[in-house]
Every structure is written in structure tokens, then in C-alpha cells.
Design an enzyme around this catalytic site. Sequence first.
Site, PDB file in Angstrom:
ATOM      1  N   ARG A  97      -8.869   0.859   9.778  1.00  0.00           N
ATOM      2  CA  ARG A  97      -8.343  -0.489  10.021  1.00  0.00           C
ATOM      3  C   ARG A  97      -9.367  -1.344  10.769  1.00  0.00           C
ATOM      4  NH1 ARG A  97      -2.756   0.307   9.181  1.00  0.00           N
ATOM      5  NH2 ARG A  97      -1.381  -1.179  10.159  1.00  0.00           N
ATOM      6  N   ARG A 125      12.087  -1.820  10.723  1.00  0.00           N
ATOM      7  CA  ARG A 125      11.085  -1.387  11.702  1.00  0.00           C
ATOM      8  C   ARG A 125      11.021  -2.373  12.858  1.00  0.00           C
ATOM      9  NH1 ARG A 125       5.645   0.006   8.444  1.00  0.00           N
ATOM     10  NH2 ARG A 125       4.798  -1.094  10.233  1.00  0.00           N
ATOM     11  N   ARG A 141      11.922  -5.664   4.126  1.00  0.00           N
ATOM     12  CA  ARG A 141      11.624  -4.226   4.171  1.00  0.00           C
ATOM     13  C   ARG A 141      12.680  -3.446   4.949  1.00  0.00           C
ATOM     14  NH1 ARG A 141       5.597  -2.509   5.150  1.00  0.00           N
ATOM     15  NH2 ARG A 141       5.778  -3.410   7.226  1.00  0.00           N
ATOM     16  N   ARG A 195       0.742  -9.249  13.594  1.00  0.00           N
ATOM     17  CA  ARG A 195       0.080  -8.181  12.818  1.00  0.00           C
ATOM     18  C   ARG A 195      -0.813  -8.787  11.728  1.00  0.00           C
ATOM     19  NH1 ARG A 195       4.894  -5.165  10.803  1.00  0.00           N
ATOM     20  NH2 ARG A 195       3.451  -3.874   9.650  1.00  0.00           N
ATOM     21  N   LYS A 245       0.840  -1.211   0.000  1.00  0.00           N
ATOM     22  CA  LYS A 245       0.000   0.000   0.000  1.00  0.00           C
ATOM     23  C   LYS A 245       0.871   1.256   0.000  1.00  0.00           C
ATOM     24  CE  LYS A 245      -2.211  -0.784   3.898  1.00  0.00           C
ATOM     25  NZ  LYS A 245      -1.578  -2.034   4.345  1.00  0.00           N
TER      26      LYS A 245
HETATM   27  P1  AMP Z   1       1.508   0.461   9.311  1.00  0.00           P
HETATM   28  O1  AMP Z   1       2.692   1.321   9.012  1.00  0.00           O
HETATM   29  O2  AMP Z   1       0.286   0.866   8.545  1.00  0.00           O
HETATM   30  O3  AMP Z   1       1.812  -1.018   9.181  1.00  0.00           O
HETATM   31  O4  AMP Z   1       1.129   0.728  10.853  1.00  0.00           O
HETATM   32  C1  AMP Z   1       2.048   0.439  11.878  1.00  0.00           C
HETATM   33  C2  AMP Z   1       1.330   0.328  13.193  1.00  0.00           C
HETATM   34  O5  AMP Z   1       0.682   1.572  13.519  1.00  0.00           O
HETATM   35  C3  AMP Z   1       0.223  -0.702  13.249  1.00  0.00           C
HETATM   36  O6  AMP Z   1       0.716  -2.016  13.517  1.00  0.00           O
HETATM   37  C4  AMP Z   1      -0.629  -0.170  14.398  1.00  0.00           C
HETATM   38  O7  AMP Z   1      -0.006  -0.395  15.655  1.00  0.00           O
HETATM   39  C5  AMP Z   1      -0.565   1.329  14.148  1.00  0.00           C
HETATM   40  N1  AMP Z   1      -1.650   1.788  13.247  1.00  0.00           N
HETATM   41  C6  AMP Z   1      -1.514   2.293  11.980  1.00  0.00           C
HETATM   42  N2  AMP Z   1      -2.714   2.622  11.481  1.00  0.00           N
HETATM   43  C7  AMP Z   1      -3.629   2.313  12.432  1.00  0.00           C
HETATM   44  C8  AMP Z   1      -5.047   2.400  12.503  1.00  0.00           C
HETATM   45  N3  AMP Z   1      -5.786   2.880  11.486  1.00  0.00           N
HETATM   46  N4  AMP Z   1      -5.652   1.989  13.639  1.00  0.00           N
HETATM   47  C9  AMP Z   1      -4.957   1.518  14.694  1.00  0.00           C
HETATM   48  N5  AMP Z   1      -3.621   1.392  14.676  1.00  0.00           N
HETATM   49  C10 AMP Z   1      -2.946   1.787  13.569  1.00  0.00           C
END
Ligand code: AMP
Length: 216
Positions: free
Chosen positions: A89, A161, A128, A172, A14
Amino acid sequence: MNVVILLGAPGSGKGTLASELAKVPGIRHLSSGDLLRGAVKEGSPAGLKAKAYMEAGNLVPDELIAEMIEEVIAADEGTNVLLLDGFPRTVRQADILADLLARKGVHLRGALLLEVADAVLVARIAGRRVCPDCGATFNVATLPPKVEGVCDVCGGALTIRKDDDPATVRHRLDVYAEQTFPLIDYYRARGLLHTVDATGHDLEPKIEAALRKIHD
Ligand code: AMP
């Protein structure tokens, strides 16, 4: 402004797709993960609350991220298409977003689902690498930086990360299956779901397919 939601599991690409699409004038990429990582780095009150959830691979509370997204949308000027990457999410977040967009008179154009086989997701996340300074993302297997370990965009030192370690990644993916997967039916039922096959490494056809769907 129009909003397009990007849906897909962690590692579905994404962020990479959205940052390519955002090179088109008028298209803006808003990543909830980047927003939260920025808040954690700054040590803001929202960041302090979010940190432990993120490190464990859990979702932060719906209201916390929804308020941050609302602030960005309220302050936005001049964006034609806003790509939401990582938000909503949960079904609760999707309901909050629908209310917010209705209040602001913003049109939800659709939700683009990036479909990728599970085995590919795990391999992608393992490769990554991210730049902690500018947020650019690379992949040692599929999108390597020009110089190993160095960000092409700003010259920062690339890192892995914290939440990309294998155990947290598996968690996740479970969180995605339980809490985010229901959004696919949510948007399908509203006639808003579009699917892009995102398994291959070649970005060009995905960018074209996504742009066609955004502009349809
Ligand atoms: P991402 O970079 O999108 O994989 O997000 C990394 C982390 O941020 C996720 O594993 C969640 O802990 C948090 N996070 C990101 N977006 C959301 C969301 N919309 N709702 C809740 N937690 C989020």
C-alpha cells in the site's frame, strides 16, 4: 509460486474479484485487510497495535503488515498464483515485498490495477456489507445476499465495517491518493502494470480480463 498484486482504491472491487479468482484451483487470495481484521478480532499483539490505525482509516505501520505477509508466504504450500489484495500500500512496502520475493525466489508476475471512477467508489462502499464470521463481502446495490442481512456462505449476520462510515471513507480515499497511488507509476516503470476497467457491475468480463492478464 507466482505473485500477482491487485491495485485499486478502497471500493474498486479487489476483494470481490480476488475471491472469485480464488475459485480457480492453485489461485489463493491473501487480503491484508482480512489478515489485520483477524488479528484485531483475536486480540493478538499485532492486532492490538493495528486497531486504532484501522478504525481511523489510517495505514498501519509498514513493518507490522509486512511481517504478517511474510509469515503467510513462508508457510504457504502448493499455491500456484498468490493474489495480494491490499498489500503493498506504500512504496516502502513495495520495496520490502521486492526484497522478500527475491530472498524466497518467488516471481512477481505483475500488478493488476482496477480502475474505477471516484463517484462509483463512494457509492460502492456505502452499500458494502461484510460477514464478521467468514469475511465474505456483499453489496446491497450490486451483489446482494440471497436473504437480506444474512451471509450466503455461513449464515452469519452481515454488518457494516466500522471504517466504512462516510467520513472515514473520504479519509481512506485521501490516504490512497497520497500513499498508494504512487505504486501505479512504481509498477509501470518496472513494466509490471496491467489495467482492468472495473467500473461496471458485471463481474464476468473483469474475471476474464484478469485471468488473461495473470496467465499472459
Ligand atoms: P482494506 O480491507 O484493504 O480496505 O484494509 C482495511 C484497513 O486495514 C486499512 O484502512 C488499513 O488501516 C489497514 N491495512 C490493510 N492493508 C494495509 C497495508 N498494506 N498497509 C497498511 N495498512 C493496511
